[in-house]
Design a protein around this motif. Sequence first.
Motif, mmCIF file in Angstrom:
data_model
loop_
_atom_site.group_PDB
_atom_site.id
_atom_site.type_symbol
_atom_site.label_atom_id
_atom_site.label_comp_id
_atom_site.label_asym_id
_atom_site.label_seq_id
_atom_site.Cartn_x
_atom_site.Cartn_y
_atom_site.Cartn_z
ATOM 1 N N TYR A 11 -17.286 144.862 33.435
ATOM 2 C CA TYR A 11 -17.997 145.919 32.641
ATOM 3 C C TYR A 11 -18.764 145.318 31.361
ATOM 4 O O TYR A 11 -18.105 144.807 30.460
ATOM 5 N N GLY A 12 -19.996 145.445 31.398
ATOM 6 C CA GLY A 12 -20.774 144.911 30.504
ATOM 7 C C GLY A 12 -21.451 143.766 30.825
ATOM 8 O O GLY A 12 -20.823 142.407 30.600
ATOM 9 N N THR A 13 -22.744 143.943 31.082
ATOM 10 C CA THR A 13 -23.599 142.410 31.477
ATOM 11 C C THR A 13 -24.796 142.631 30.691
ATOM 12 O O THR A 13 -25.888 142.203 31.132
ATOM 13 N N ALA A 14 -24.705 142.781 29.276
ATOM 14 C CA ALA A 14 -25.923 143.017 28.647
ATOM 15 C C ALA A 14 -26.570 141.637 28.458
ATOM 16 O O ALA A 14 -25.876 140.498 28.445
ATOM 17 N N GLY A 74 -6.085 148.017 28.445
ATOM 18 C CA GLY A 74 -5.834 149.487 27.859
ATOM 19 C C GLY A 74 -7.273 149.945 27.677
ATOM 20 O O GLY A 74 -8.240 149.444 28.120
ATOM 21 N N HIS A 75 -7.389 150.696 26.602
ATOM 22 C CA HIS A 75 -8.608 151.394 26.537
ATOM 23 C C HIS A 75 -9.381 150.862 25.128
ATOM 24 O O HIS A 75 -10.417 151.395 24.812
ATOM 25 N N HIS A 76 -8.722 149.832 24.625
ATOM 26 C CA HIS A 76 -9.284 149.108 23.447
ATOM 27 C C HIS A 76 -9.823 149.913 22.380
ATOM 28 O O HIS A 76 -10.837 149.716 21.764
ATOM 29 N N CYS A 77 -9.149 151.101 22.257
ATOM 30 C CA CYS A 77 -9.637 152.113 21.037
ATOM 31 C C CYS A 77 -11.033 152.515 21.245
ATOM 32 O O CYS A 77 -11.788 152.692 20.093
ATOM 33 N N ALA A 78 -11.241 152.613 22.351
ATOM 34 C CA ALA A 78 -12.518 153.153 22.877
ATOM 35 C C ALA A 78 -12.480 154.241 23.793
ATOM 36 O O ALA A 78 -13.225 154.054 24.955
ATOM 37 N N MET A 79 -11.776 155.245 23.841
ATOM 38 C CA MET A 79 -11.553 156.207 24.975
ATOM 39 C C MET A 79 -12.662 156.791 25.324
ATOM 40 O O MET A 79 -13.118 156.962 26.509
ATOM 41 N N PRO A 80 -13.696 157.284 24.467
ATOM 42 C CA PRO A 80 -14.922 157.937 24.954
ATOM 43 C C PRO A 80 -15.757 156.827 25.883
ATOM 44 O O PRO A 80 -16.377 157.236 26.807
ATOM 45 N N LEU A 81 -15.625 155.691 25.619
ATOM 46 C CA LEU A 81 -16.472 154.786 26.172
ATOM 47 C C LEU A 81 -15.793 154.629 27.768
ATOM 48 O O LEU A 81 -16.364 154.619 28.761
ATOM 49 N N LEU A 129 -17.348 155.349 31.467
ATOM 50 C CA LEU A 129 -17.303 154.259 32.473
ATOM 51 C C LEU A 129 -16.492 154.924 33.452
ATOM 52 O O LEU A 129 -16.572 154.268 34.840
ATOM 53 N N GLY A 130 -15.764 156.100 33.390
ATOM 54 C CA GLY A 130 -14.818 156.585 34.612
ATOM 55 C C GLY A 130 -13.656 155.692 34.851
ATOM 56 O O GLY A 130 -13.487 155.744 36.017
ATOM 57 N N ILE A 131 -13.098 155.035 33.778
ATOM 58 C CA ILE A 131 -12.001 154.158 34.140
ATOM 59 C C ILE A 131 -10.755 154.262 33.043
ATOM 60 O O ILE A 131 -11.354 154.960 32.117
ATOM 61 N N PRO A 132 -9.764 153.796 33.323
ATOM 62 C CA PRO A 132 -8.520 154.443 32.408
ATOM 63 C C PRO A 132 -8.553 153.366 31.302
ATOM 64 O O PRO A 132 -8.098 153.615 30.360
#
Length: 406
Positions: free
Chosen positions: A325-328, A361-368, A372-375
């Motif tokens: 996730y994340g290939t900028a 985990g969610h890395h303190c970025a739950m809205p992200l 992304l549709g993942i836990p």
Amino acid sequence: MDLAEIEAIRREFPILGREIAGRRMVYLDNSATSQTPDCVVKEITRLYTHEKANVHRGVHTLSQEMTDLQEKSREHVRKYINASSIEEVIFTRGTTEAINLVAASFGSRFKAGDEVILTVMEHHANIVPWQLLQNRTGIVLRVVDINDRGELDIDQYRSLFNEKTVMASFCHVSNVLGTINPVKEMTEYAHSRGVPVLIDGAQASPHLSIDVADLDCDFYVFSSHKMYGPTGIGVLYGKKKWLEEMPPYQGGGEMIGKVTFEHTTFADLPFKFEAGTPDFIGIAALSKALDFIEDVGMERIASHEHELLEYTQKRMEAIEGVKIYGTAKEKDAVISFLVGNSHPYDLGLLLDKQGVEVRTGHHCAMPLMDRLGIPGTVRASFAVYNTLEEADMFLKALQRAVAILE
Ligand code: PMP
């Protein structure tokens, strides 16, 4: 950097010699916190054993020495980020407190209906303080989306500005996706619309040179513990013109001019925003962490970490079932990933059993995560002391974990 240089750097970090689960530890949780070199630890010990006295309060020698050391560190930070004056460098407990300070103090001028632009990749530290302000004042939060590579939709960013926009607040580097945002261009656009910006530099300051004059941002915030420094220290850079107008964030000692029960005047910058006894030992020792970074050189740090990123990411892409996730195009040395449908915690535990320390985990970025549709994800993140050999150890451990999960 060649291996001998990295080995020399590694010797400054005794913790890297630890064993976990009977194997040599591979520490890849640097985005959460980096390890601390001996020069910083020794300085903390020296300060506690030879210099400790409260700052800004005493005429006695020890207090003056400690005050000098704290203020020398402020000057070092000023130079490091290229701020124009030490009045623009406020010490906080961390990035989180710095953003809370700006949202509460600068935000006190906002009113119901005013709009603040954030992005979907923000850490909770750059979401919740604005929501607290929203609860108090009725401001509206507008959110910039990302594309499939995890890059910000800059057209949408521009389109969100209107006559109600009062602030834009976004991260320099995403702690999940690793995306390096075009913060200079984003700031330039915001200013063309008369809007001030805050840049959350928590993930940028350990890996990129920061020049607040060049960025022309209104506020820039970061944490010492992610950049080889002591825990519990952060920096708020703010343009003097704003800081002078802003009301204090907290009241107490150190931040006052004169106090009576009828009326209190406040200290000049930067002390107006530093109520109470600061972590003066940590602040003074932060200067040693900056020395460490400057001695190695930020360009060499960045290019070494980039090599680790390219090497590891390419090999991970070849492992069946691994999704990154994340290939900028502009990406920092952070790799978030999942394996098939398995839960990030299971993967994290299987890696830990092989001595590899990654975050899950969610890395303190739950809205992200919702976007992304993942836990959550598993996240491996690199620092200057990581080696290609460690990248291989991680890849081998990951392959074993994938085989077990299958
Ligand atoms: N913003 C970002 C992008 C981060 O990665 C973090 C730390 N994970 C924070 C803010 C918060 O930093 P701290 O916990 O040091 O205040």
